[in-house]
Design a protein around this motif. Sequence first.
Motif: not given
Length: 175
Positions: A121-126, A128-129, A143, A172, A174
Amino acid sequence: MERVHYLEALERTEILAKLSAFSPHVVGTPPLALDLPTSDIDVICFAPDADAFTCAVWNAFGLRPEFRMWQWIGGARPVVAKFAHAGWVIEIFGQASPISEQFGWRHFLVEQRLLACGGDTFRNSVMTRRKDGMKTEPAFATVLGLDGDPYVALLSLESCSDIELAALLADQGFI
């Protein structure tokens, strides 16, 4: 030219062997699996003698497509070279500071630890940015909700334990 895996590109250039006298380390988005089609491969080196480093890089890679090299005029005056190979741009950065003191290495280690703690989830959020056009450090800082200069903010996390990083990631949402 079709882009190969970054490790294959490094192997084909023999860059780590050819620059072994300068303690080359690969950093940046490909080894973190955060690369985009426009990402390059970054190799940082310990180059206490800029002239010797420049000669070594020139002799090893000067005939590669799109080769260019320059030296910064400010700060520690690092030498930077770029060339194209196997669908990648490879950037070589040589600085008089040991690898362990270079910002690129220090950022890379913090990012690696955060990704290990933060999960998909964290990797995907990064990512996305990153896909929205952000550079890596600003993407991490955004993030994580870090304020101020993202490069400085990320470095402020390098002394945190994995437990402290996990707590930040949990705050956050995650983990």
